[in-house]
Design an enzyme around this catalytic site. Structure first.
Site, short mmCIF file in Angstrom:
data_model
loop_
_atom_site.label_atom_id
_atom_site.label_comp_id
_atom_site.label_asym_id
_atom_site.label_seq_id
_atom_site.Cartn_x
_atom_site.Cartn_y
_atom_site.Cartn_z
N GLY A 191 0.87 -1.19 0.00
CA GLY A 191 0.00 0.00 0.00
C GLY A 191 0.90 1.23 0.00
N ARG A 212 -1.41 14.64 -7.54
CA ARG A 212 -1.76 15.02 -6.16
C ARG A 212 -2.49 16.36 -6.13
NH1 ARG A 212 3.96 14.25 -4.80
NH2 ARG A 212 4.24 12.09 -4.17
N GLY A 260 -25.87 21.67 12.99
CA GLY A 260 -26.58 20.83 13.97
C GLY A 260 -27.22 19.60 13.33
N GLU A 304 -3.97 7.94 -3.22
CA GLU A 304 -2.80 8.56 -3.89
C GLU A 304 -1.72 8.93 -2.87
OE1 GLU A 304 -3.44 11.03 -7.30
OE2 GLU A 304 -5.45 10.20 -7.57
N GLN A 324 0.13 10.71 5.90
CA GLN A 324 1.39 10.39 6.57
C GLN A 324 2.50 10.24 5.51
OE1 GLN A 324 -1.57 8.83 7.46
NE2 GLN A 324 -1.70 10.00 9.36
#
Ligand SMILES: Cc1cc2nc3c(=O)[nH]c(=O)nc-3n(C[C@H](O)[C@H](O)[C@H](O)COP(=O)(O)OP(=O)(O)OC[C@H]3O[C@@H](n4cnc5c(N)ncnc54)[C@H](O)[C@@H]3O)c2cc1C
Length: 381
Positions: free
Chosen positions: A131, A243, A340, A364, A368
């Site tokens: 991953g 990105r 609300g 993508e 982290q």
């Protein structure tokens, strides 16, 4: 000299995509979120109205859009619905290796094909054991005569089951590991390609994902994109270019949630005055607007850098994706809070926008991983 004014052509792009979102995406977004089905009528209309494949060279039927043009377009798609927007932008993700490294013959054939059938492609990088760690990819494409034999397992692949072709990354020499990673074009109906049942998920439900099993799939040598061993570079350069698209979708989504919350809090009265007249809510709106503007400026800068200051693109595009998707999550969450019970209900689209925002922090490259990219880059400077 700095100039934040868009050109006439760029303003036209914004209007074109905003009109398309108003006509085709906003009226359909709750339906496709509910059905969790690929929005084919919207994508076909996208082809008819010149929305698809903006970056494609004009000679192959595209518009030659720059990355900044693409970001302007994707913000409008995101303001309509990120789930539908990513059906379109994941196609761009799959075509980007072709923009970067395919031969003229490959481009002519595959761009022609996708335009002719008004279809979409899928980008196949992620695997069960690879991953965030792309270097752990274990799918193989072993050369046999003038063909490669592909075996392996991909997962979370957007547009997979609806795709015309797949852009697949596999090792040509497992002993060399990711140094042999290579990109290939694989028609989705090739014998040995099996799509597993669709992923069930929290948000962006108009887009579809599948696991894909490849069993002895024959790939003609002419379908290799670039040289053997260039796959890792192609995959990373692809993300440098895409990105900013994720950032733009997130910013559009945040903008849409903010607009709904702003109108609602100005009209809803409690304790004899509009909800927005309470400083707690007014400041929330102020923070939302500030975050959206600052994320947009960073994303425009990153998108501009791709054409004008390329050595910064890796860091800037990671920053834009990180910040755009983080504020996307914050703004949509605050929009729900400011409204609300109405925010939490499905009567307004903000609860969907909050669900949709989460995925932009994950795909993508998770946020982290974006921080890893940024820290590596700044420590090298
Ligand atoms: C809906 C959806 C659509 C997708 N579409 C595509 C697609 O079209 N094509 C494709 O190839 N992939 C696609 N992906 C895959 C996506 O890019 C990966 O899910 C993502 O890169 C994270 O990989 P992972 O899910 O295996 O998480 P993991 O890598 O297992 O990470 C789990 C957690 O650990 C954190 N983590 C991992 N390594 C580190 C580290 N070194 N330091 C700190 N934290 C770390 C991660 O940030 C995350 O929070 C999609 C995923 C989803 C959910």
């Amino acid at each position: 000299m700095l100039n934040f004014k868009l050109s006439k052509e760029q303003e036209e792009i914004v209007v074109k995509y905003r009109d398309f979102a108003n006509k085709w995406i906003i009226p359909n977004r709750l339906k496709y979120d509910d059905l969790a089905e690929f929005p084919w009528p919207v994508v076909k209309a996208g082809y008819d109205e010149g929305i698809m494949n903006g970056q494609m060279p004009e000679k192959f039927g595209g518009h030659n859009y720059s990355l900044l043009d693409t970001s302007l377009a994707s913000e409008e798609l995101g303001a309509g619905c990120v789930g539908i927007g990513i059906c379109i932008d994941a196609n761009t993700l799959a075509l980007t290796p072709l923009y970067l490294a395919a031969s003229e013959t490959q481009q002519k054939k595959y761009f022609g094909l996708i335009n002719e059938i008004k279809g979409v492609a899928a980008y196949c990088l992620t695997e069960p054991n690879a991953g965030s760690d792309v270097q752990a990819i274990s799918s193989t494409a072993i050369k046999k005569g003038d063909k490669y034999i592909l075996n392996g397992h991909k997962r979370f692949i957007t547009n997979a089951e609806v795709s015309t072709f797949l852009t697949v990354f596999a090792l040509t020499n497992p002993e060399k590991g990711s140094r042999s990673l290579t990109a290939f074009l694989v028609p989705s109906d090739s014998p040995g390609v099996e799509f597993k049942p669709r992923l069930q998920k929290m948000g962006q439900r108009a887009s579809v994902q599948n696991e894909i099993i490849f069993t002895d799939v024959e790939i003609p040598e002419e379908n290799r994109i670039g040289d053997e061993g260039y796959g890792f570079i192609i995959a990373m350069k692809t993300f440098d270019r895409t990105r900013t698209g994720v950032a733009a979708l997130s910013i559009g989504n945040a903008r849409a949630a903010y607009e709904i919350a702003k109108d609602w809090t100005k009209n809803r009265k409690q304790f004899g005055k509009p909800i927005a007249a309470n400083q707690a809510i007014g400041f929330m709106l102020a923070d939302m607007a500030t975050k959206i503007e600052s994320a947009r400026m960073l994303n425009w800068y990153a998108s501009w850098a791709y054409e004008h200051d390329k050595k910064k693109i890796n860091k800037l595009s990671a920053m834009a994706k990180l910040y755009g998707s983080d504020i996307g999550m914050e703004v949509t969450t605050d929009a729900v809070q400011a409204m609300g019970g109405d925010g939490y209900s499905t009567d307004f689209a903000v609860e969907k926008m909050m669900r949709d925002a989460k995925l932009c922090q994950i795909y993508e490259g998770t946020n982290q991983v974006q921080r890893l990219v940024i820290s590596k880059s700044i420590l090298k400077e």
